[in-house]
Design a protein around this motif. Structure first.
Motif, PDB file in Angstrom:
ATOM      1  N   ARG A  63       0.818  -1.203   0.000  1.00 38.84           N
ATOM      2  CA  ARG A  63       0.000   0.000   0.000  1.00 38.84           C
ATOM      3  C   ARG A  63       0.861   1.266   0.000  1.00 38.84           C
ATOM      4  O   ARG A  63       0.593   2.234  -0.717  1.00 38.84           O
ATOM      5  N   ASN A  64       1.929   1.277   0.804  1.00 40.16           N
ATOM      6  CA  ASN A  64       2.772   2.465   0.869  1.00 40.16           C
ATOM      7  C   ASN A  64       3.527   2.711  -0.434  1.00 40.16           C
ATOM      8  O   ASN A  64       3.749   3.859  -0.830  1.00 40.16           O
ATOM      9  N   TYR A  68       3.260   6.110  -2.535  1.00 38.35           N
ATOM     10  CA  TYR A  68       4.441   6.890  -2.896  1.00 38.35           C
ATOM     11  C   TYR A  68       4.510   7.136  -4.397  1.00 38.35           C
ATOM     12  O   TYR A  68       4.944   8.210  -4.827  1.00 38.35           O
ATOM     13  N   MET A 332       3.683   3.593   9.944  1.00 38.27           N
ATOM     14  CA  MET A 332       3.682   3.132   8.562  1.00 38.27           C
ATOM     15  C   MET A 332       2.305   3.282   7.931  1.00 38.27           C
ATOM     16  O   MET A 332       2.165   3.720   6.769  1.00 38.27           O
ATOM     17  N   ASP A 333       1.274   2.950   8.677  1.00 42.56           N
ATOM     18  CA  ASP A 333      -0.086   3.101   8.170  1.00 42.56           C
ATOM     19  C   ASP A 333      -0.421   4.568   7.935  1.00 42.56           C
ATOM     20  O   ASP A 333      -1.010   4.940   6.907  1.00 42.56           O
ATOM     21  N   GLY A 336       1.452   6.065   4.803  1.00 50.43           N
ATOM     22  CA  GLY A 336       0.832   5.643   3.551  1.00 50.43           C
ATOM     23  C   GLY A 336      -0.456   6.380   3.269  1.00 50.43           C
ATOM     24  O   GLY A 336      -0.716   6.802   2.131  1.00 50.43           O
ATOM     25  N   GLU A 340      -0.699   9.409  -0.024  1.00 48.24           N
ATOM     26  CA  GLU A 340      -1.497   8.990  -1.180  1.00 48.24           C
ATOM     27  C   GLU A 340      -2.325  10.141  -1.749  1.00 48.24           C
ATOM     28  O   GLU A 340      -2.820  10.059  -2.868  1.00 48.24           O
TER      29      GLU A 340
END
Length: 384
Positions: A63-64, A68, A332-333, A336, A340
């Motif tokens: 997802r990240n 990115y 991290m969540d 992301g 986005e």
């Protein structure tokens, strides 16, 4: 966009503070129940928690990476807007024909002077150029802390630019013919270049869902601003006006070169239109909601299970270990989810305000102006 070498703790706590605190409190309650109250049923095997952590790491990485790519594409598009703006200004200054009009006393009115650099480029003869190192910055090149070069420091060398005087605002003059000699900045060229500065600022506000008119008022006539208020897509309307203005300039010219020049300048406007559409595509098409909801829910479920899997081995240290792991996964969540959407005027936003200032400095310097606004500087390590 975060440009500082050190990340502000205020930003970190804003994204992770409350969720991490919730999971630490939960881990503390489980540890107390297991150690103090003897609730041994609070412990579960550690293997499922370990396997879930590995799967969750892969999901977050996927997802990240997708987020990115959107952020980097947005920055690449705005790099193209900067280049196309410089190209359009160069074409307008050097390609547009000079007007032929007479003052009230019968003398020929000449276009105003361009920058010294442009004037020297068209001089057929003259002394050799001596090196004059200039530190005029445009805000695009920054140091390791994201700080642009300061144009206003006392004693800082500056480019010796010609004085720029505005000609009368008479639009009724006929155009001249295309010649091989650059004759100066015409009124049409100035208005088109200022319209390009207005376009990039209108695009910035358009993407951030902000009112563009306070930002673009200095670059247009009042009548033009009133006409733009009726438009749903202000940046697209500005490009239409620029194209129509170019057509008007060349309509009175009968010369074979005008077709090539119009095509070349229209290609630059087409590039700007493509950049506008690409930005709107990113703005209006978010990542699939499954990519956002599933990792977020799985992170919270894993962190709720984590104290149950480690309390038997760690005991009272369970809250400490939970805090470290929770900070990592929640950060991290959050990263992301933040990157986005690169046009939301947040800390991870594409620095459109700074890029618009860069374009304004570049284009006004091409016009020969010397009173230039300074480059924008980061605030608390963030460049907007």
């Amino acid at each position: 966009m975060i440009v500082g070498r050190m990340l502000s703790w205020r930003i970190v706590l804003r994204y992770t503070g409350v969720p991490v605190a919730v999971h630490v409190v939960l881990a503390l309650a489980i540890a107390l129940g297991y150690e103090v109250m003897g609730a041994k049923w609070l412990s579960v095997p550690a293997l499922p928690v370990t396997v879930l952590a590995a799967a969750l790491g892969v999901l977050l990485a996927f997802r990240n990476n997708s987020a990115y790519e959107r952020w980097w594409e947005a920055r690449t598009i705005w790099g193209g807007i900067v280049n196309s703006s410089r190209t359009l200004a160069r074409q307008v200054i050097t390609f547009l024909p000079a007007p032929r009009s007479h003052r009230s006393d019968g003398t020929l009115e000449t276009p105003s002077s361009a920058s010294r650099l442009v004037q020297m480029a068209v001089q057929p003869e003259g002394p050799a150029l001596s090196p004059a190192w200039s530190q005029v910055g445009d805000g695009a090149v920054r140091d390791q802390f994201g700080k642009a070069r300061d144009l206003r420091k006392p004693g800082t060398p500056r480019a010796n630019l010609a004085t720029f005087e505005h000609p009368p605002s008479d639009w009724s003059h006929p155009r001249g013919v295309i010649t091989g000699v650059f004759e100066g900045i015409t009124e049409d060229a100035r208005e088109l270049i200022y319209a390009q500065i207005g376009f990039v600022n209108a695009l910035r506000c358009h993407l951030r869902r902000q009112d563009p008119f306070p930002e673009i008022t200095p670059y247009f006539r009042p009548s033009m601003l009133e006409a733009l208020r009726d438009e749903q897509n202000v940046p697209s309307a500005i490009l239409l006006w620029m194209s129509t203005r170019m057509r008007r300039v060349y309509s009175d010219i009968e010369h074979p070169e005008k077709v090539y020049l119009r095509v070349a300048m229209d290609e630059t406007l087409t590039d700007l239109t493509n950049h506008l559409g690409a930005c709107e595509r990113i703005k209006n098409t978010p990542l699939p909601r499954q990519y956002d909801i599933l990792p977020h829910a799985m992170v919270r479920a894993y962190l709720a299970m984590l104290p149950l899997g480690v309390v038997a081995d760690l005991g009272v240290l369970t809250p400490l270990v939970t805090a470290i792991i929770a900070f990592l996964f929640i950060a991290m969540d959050a990263v992301g989810r933040d990157v986005e959407d690169p046009f939301e005027d947040g800390v991870s936003d594409t620095p459109m305000t700074a890029l618009c200032r860069t374009i304004e400095i570049n284009l006004r310097q091409m016009l020969g102006e010397t009173e230039l606004p300074p480059p924008l500087q980061p605030r608390d390590g963030v460049l907007y």
